[in-house]
Enzyme design. Structure first.
Site: not given
Ligand code: ADP
Ligand code: ASP
Ligand code: MG
Length: 816
Positions: A477, A580, A607, A612, A668, A679, A683
């Site tokens: 990223i 996160k 965001e 994403a 992963e 995960d 979120k």
């Protein structure tokens, strides 16, 4: 006739004097009449001051003498023809001998009066002007040296003498008329009193000399030649984006220069204003620059709300308080006349609505004296506790915004305070503007550069706003973000007036900080050459640099940086992150971070925590802020699980699908990290919290897709073995789905404040039925979107889209 005044740097070296000669040559050959006024060579007045104090303390002053002599000798030797050198060198030597004698006297007496100091300082202008006149004589034979101390008459206020205008004008006119065939080279800065003792006109006073001559002789124009392109919007040494102004009114120039824009000495405006003579600020080293014109009224319309920002780099505040001052007529009169009498320059008096206190700013050098004078003068009041011992605040500075437009434009001061507050700059006092053209604030000295830069960015909005960015994490990223910023930088500058400057980069191995910005084409190589990484140190340096519009980007997935978030906000730095962890740990931590950012007026944008680059967090925020109420959120926010169930059809086994997903890089390294739903749960928690709930992890209902044995398995291989064993469980679901013509979906839900993530079979009419590939989808059912939910769908993973989301957050910093 025009007056051309050359400042210290202009006469600072042989090279710069050559520039002056070129300027004069042009005027001379076109037949223009002019008078030259000269300052001391650069640094000489300061050096003379130091030498005078050194002598009074019996310290060395001789090395200074040699330095001054050498400075003048080297110019003389370089610019004078051999045959002309001797008399000039002799005269300078004579000046030096006189100077030495004076300093010796000070040394013997161990005492330096303001009067002796003025006499000592006068040699700076005498030497430089005499030298310049003799060099010029080689080109313009009419050149003649004029010692202005015999023409400018003042009172006895040594160090800052007041001019007797009438007498001075008479003397100047008379002298000019009797020497009208000559070109004058006039010493700046110096004058004399009635007893013909040398006085000086205050630091920077050569400008004043030029204006006095200009007014006396009704010159057509007064030109002040310096080392900058006229008056800039602010000090170019501190604000790189400062730009030259084409015109100013006398009042604006007065206000700006009074508060530190030292390109012109404020009193110089008075004689020019009186006779309505325009002053032109020019650059000796850039003669093509057309100049800043200072005149009665602005002609052009100023597109900006202010004209400029000036600053005084160091001041101290004196605060006199006490109940005895209330209603006491004449108290402040007594106080300020005392200070005036003792030549303590009161830079400003601050506004205070109560009569209980008076606060004023003076130079730090005057503090001790001011304190002593006040305690002596008000001894009675102190003893009877009518007033308290004055308190002092040090290490402060003043910034002032100036402009005639301010009068007509409301909200300027609000804007000033807002931007200072947003950048964590505390305002100690607001100054009483000496006119309506000025708002001044007193802040900590350490914040000066930051304040000037942010205030400049705020008021000269057409200029590019610079974001100073520190980035942690250079994985997929991070690296993609750098590339996107690099590709987009020109567009942003041209279309959005935003410049993104990456000042710091760190990963777990190396870190690099470059205040002027890291070249994003070469960042990898540069980072490799950087220092060993140390996250705490990296963040500490970011805080210490105290840059304007500063943003910290956390592109890691590690819990370590989140420990620093709160203190980063407290340093008034915004955070943009795809990490996160901070938002999905305890609710308390989430709340503290949100509150701290809000209180500090900085942004916390994340965001990319959910889906994403899809605009999910932003949409939720807009819904909430606009007063909508969330009734239900349904979402598929795991690209991996999405892919798996989308491909779990027909003959393929669940085991094969998971294996394939892993091979394609959709999971992963340990697929359980995705399949555990953890995960996804994070979120959902973030969404629930942003929707106004205090959700904690233990309150979430998380249905496991995997059997206990799969979860417990020690290695990834063991996990796959266990997965094969539980194939029948998945086949059963698959068959049921096929029979009922439904699709298997792992769906997160927020309903009535409860978060659940469960495996469900959805019918063809359900908006989630047709989800393909690894897409994410979210549907908001709200008070306003009640019957037909608001749906956002698209790729919810991948470096490209995540980096783009981080980038978009970055660009939005400071815009809300
Ligand atoms: P001179 O010696 O020619 O009289 P000064 O050193 O007194 O020149 O003044 C010029 C300097 O003023 C510049 O070099 C610049 O650093 C400083 N300065 C401060 N504020 C401003 C401003 N707003 N515009 C231009 N110069 C400024
Ligand atoms: N030489 C004096 C000073 O340095 C006057 C001037 O430069 O204008 O203050
Ligand atoms: Mg000056």
């Amino acid at each position: 006739m025009k007056i051309l005044k050359f400042g210290g740097t202009s006469v600072g070296s042989a090279k710069s004097i050559q520039c002056i000669l070129n300027i004069l040559q042009k005027r001379y050959s076109s037949g223009e009449k002019f008078i030259v006024v000269s300052s001391a060579m650069s640094g000489v007045t300061n050096l003379l001051t130091e030498m005078a104090f050194a002598a009074s303390e019996r310290k060395d002053f001789k090395s200074g003498l040699t330095e001054i002599e050498n400075k003048h000798f080297s110019v003389a030797k370089e610019l004078l023809e051999i045959k002309n050198q001797n008399p000039v060198l002799t005269q300078i030597k004579l000046y030096m001998n006189e100077l030495e004698e004076l300093l010796q006297g000070v040394n013997s007496l161990k005492e330096l009066s303001l009067q002796s100091k003025d006499l000592i300082l006068s040699y700076g202008e005498k030497c430089s002007t005499y030298l310049l006149s003799q060099i010029s004589k080689q080109y313009f034979p009419e050149s003649t040296y004029v010692d202005s101390s015999s023409l400018i008459k003042t009172n006895n206020q040594f160090g800052n003498a007041k001019v007797n205008i009438e007498k001075t004008e008479y003397l100047i006119k008379n002298y000019y008329e009797t020497h009208s065939d000559k070109i004058f080279y006039v010493t700046g800065f110096i004058a004399s009193n009635e007893e013909n003792r040398i006085t000086t006109l205050g630091r920077g006073g050569s400008d004043y000399t030029a204006a006095i001559f200009g007014a006396a002789l009704e010159a057509e124009q007064i030109e002040l030649w310096s080392d900058v392109d006229g008056m800039l919007t602010t000090d170019p040494k501190i604000v790189k984006k400062a730009f030259s102004l084409s015109e100013l009114s006398y009042t604006e120039a007065m206000e700006l220069s009074y508060f530190g824009a030292k390109v012109i000495y404020p009193p110089a405006m008075i004689p020019a204003f009186r006779k309505n003579i325009p002053i032109l600020l020019l650059n000796t080293f850039n003669p093509d620059f057309k100049g800043t014109l200072i005149h009665k009224e602005n002609i052009e319309k100023n597109p900006f709300p202010i004209k400029g920002i000036s600053s005084i780099n160091e001041i101290s505040l004196v605060n006199v308080t006490g109940s005895g001052m209330i209603g006491e007529v004449g108290f402040s009169g007594r106080l300020f006349s005392l200070l005036a009498r003792e030549q303590i320059n009161v830079i400003l008096i601050t506004q205070s609505s109560s009569e209980h206190s008076i606060t004023f700013a003076i130079e730090p050098n005057d503090i001790e004296r001011a304190k002593n004078l006040i305690t002596r003068e008000f001894e009675m009041e102190l003893q009877t506790h009518k007033i308290n011992i004055p308190s002092i605040e040090e290490n402060l500075c003043i910034i002032a915004i100036v402009g005639e437009n301010m009068k007509q434009t409301p909200g300027i001061s609000g804007k000033l305070f807002h931007v200072l507050g947003r950048n964590g700059i505390n305002v100690h006092a607001i100054a009483q503007g000496s006119s309506e053209y000025n708002i001044s604030v007193i802040i900590k000295k350490k914040n000066l550069a930051k304040a000037l830069n942010t205030v400049h960015d705020t008021f000269f909005i057409e200029l590019t706003k610079t974001l100073h960015v520190f980035v942690l994490g250079t994985g997929n990223i991070g690296a993609t973000l750098f590339q996107q910023i690099q590709n987009q930088s020109n567009f942003l500058k041209e279309n959005n007036d935003i410049e993104v400057k990456i000042v710091g980069i760190s990963n777990s191995r190396k870190m690099l900080i470059q205040e002027n910005g890291i070249d994003l084409i070469e960042w990898k190589a540069a980072l490799n050459e950087g220092n060993q990484a140390n996250m705490e140190n990296f963040i500490q340096q970011m805080k210490i640099m105290n840059l304007s519009n500063c943003v910290f980007i956390d592109n890691t997935a590690s819990p370590d940086p989140t420990k620093f978030y709160k203190s980063i906000f407290e340093s008034n730095i915004s955070i943009v992150t795809c990490n996160k962890i901070a938002n999905s740990s305890s609710y308390k931590e989430y709340k503290i971070l949100k509150d701290t950012a809000r209180k500090r007026g900085v942004d916390f944008f994340y965001e990319t925590n959910v889906g994403a680059g899809l605009p999910i967090i932003k949409t939720l925020k807009d819904l909430m802020n606009s007063g909508d109420r969330i009734l239900k959120i349904e979402a598929i926010l795991s690209g991996t699980i999405s892919y798996i169930f989308n491909n779990f059809k027909g003959d393929v086994s669940f085991y094969e699908v998971v294996k394939k997903a892993q091979e394609l890089g959709f999971t992963e390294p340990d697929p359980r990290d995705d399949l555990s739903g953890k995960d996804f749960m994070r979120k959902m928690m973030i969404l629930a919290r942003d929707a106004g709930y205090t959700t904690e992890e233990h309150e979430v209902l998380l249905e496991n897709i995997l059997s206990k044995n799969c979860i417990k398995a020690n290695s990834v291989d063991d996990f796959y073995n266990e997965l094969q064993k539980s194939e029948s469980y998945f086949t059963e679901i698959k068959l049921k789905a096929e029979k009922e013509k439904k699709a298997i979906r792992y769906i997160g839900k927020l309903e009535k404040g409860k978060v659940s993530i469960t495996l469900e079979l959805v019918e063809a009419s359900h908006p989630f039925y047709n989800l393909s590939g690894s897409d994410n989808i979210i549907s908001f059912t709200t008070e306003r979107y009640k019957y037909n939910p608001l749906v956002i769908k698209g790729p919810g993973a991948g470096a490209e889209v995540t980096a783009a989301g981080v980038f978009a957050d970055l660009i939005n910093v400071g815009t809300e």
